[in-house]
Design an enzyme around this catalytic site. Structure first.
Site, PDB file in Angstrom:
ATOM      1  CD  GLU A 111       2.336   2.551  -1.383  1.00 53.68           C
ATOM      2  OE1 GLU A 111       2.149   2.765  -0.168  1.00 53.68           O
ATOM      3  OE2 GLU A 111       1.894   3.290  -2.282  1.00 53.68           O
ATOM      4  CG  ASP A 117      -0.077  11.086  -6.074  1.00 53.74           C
ATOM      5  OD1 ASP A 117      -0.460  10.084  -5.445  1.00 53.74           O
ATOM      6  OD2 ASP A 117      -0.845  11.986  -6.457  1.00 53.74           O
ATOM      7  CG  ASP A 176       2.362   6.542  -4.728  1.00 53.77           C
ATOM      8  OD1 ASP A 176       2.015   5.453  -4.227  1.00 53.77           O
ATOM      9  OD2 ASP A 176       1.693   7.585  -4.610  1.00 53.77           O
TER      10      ASP A 176
END
Length: 179
Positions: free
Chosen positions: A66, A138, A7
């Site tokens: 992502e 996160d 992430d």
């Protein structure tokens, strides 16, 4: 085989490592790479070094990240894109195939709703992986990315498809990583 989920962020980059050698993904490790520099170039170097060390320690076979999402703040979106690019280059330099997933796709795969909030993602990641506690936001997002990739590679990427599958947490730890 291990999957490294990332992430990306210019200040905090979450990571999650899952073992997918069995039919149910198993938690290995998760945490955050926290950059310490004020200069963006130095933060990107720290992200690269952190991911390179994670790859050296865990030896994943695949890498998932992502996709960039649109932000109202162009400067933030640009920095996020640079952090993403750094992570992708690090992965490519280590010979790992890169898979990308959109935020809505990740939320849909893990929670059954593409509009889930961070708390829902954290809760479902902990439930799916049978974790004793809730990972930092996160790190949970990175684990959700790795879970999404695990499901995509098995051809089962549909809403609620993780339901009922649990594994016990064995080894690994949540930690902050400072290269």
């Amino acid at each position: 085989m291990l999957i490294l989920g990332i992430d990306p962020g210019s200040r905090i980059t979450g990571y999650g490592v899952l073992d997918v050698t069995r039919s149910t993904p198993r938690y290995v490790a998760s945490g955050c790479i926290r950059t310490q520099a004020d200069d963006l170039a130095q933060r990107l170097a720290q992200i690269y070094a952190g991911i390179a060390e994670l790859i050296a320690v865990h030896r994943p076979g695949e890498f998932a990240i992502e996709q960039v999402f649109m932000s109202k703040n162009a400067d933030s979106a640009l920095k996020l894109g640079q952090a993403r690019g750094t992570a992708i280059v690090c992965s490519a330099n280590h010979g790992l195939p890169v898979s990308e997933y959109g935020p809505r796709q990740i939320k849909q795969a893990v929670t059954g709703s593409g509009s889930a909030d961070k708390t829902q993602v954290q809760h479902m990641v902990a439930a799916i992986l049978g974790l004793d506690g809730t990972p930092q936001a996160d790190a949970a997002d990175a684990l959700a990315i790795a879970l999404t990739h695990a499901h995509a590679r098995s051809g089962l990427l549909t809403a609620g498809s993780f339901g009922g599958h649990r594994s016990r947490r064995k080894g690994g730890s949540w930690r902050d990583f400072r290269p």
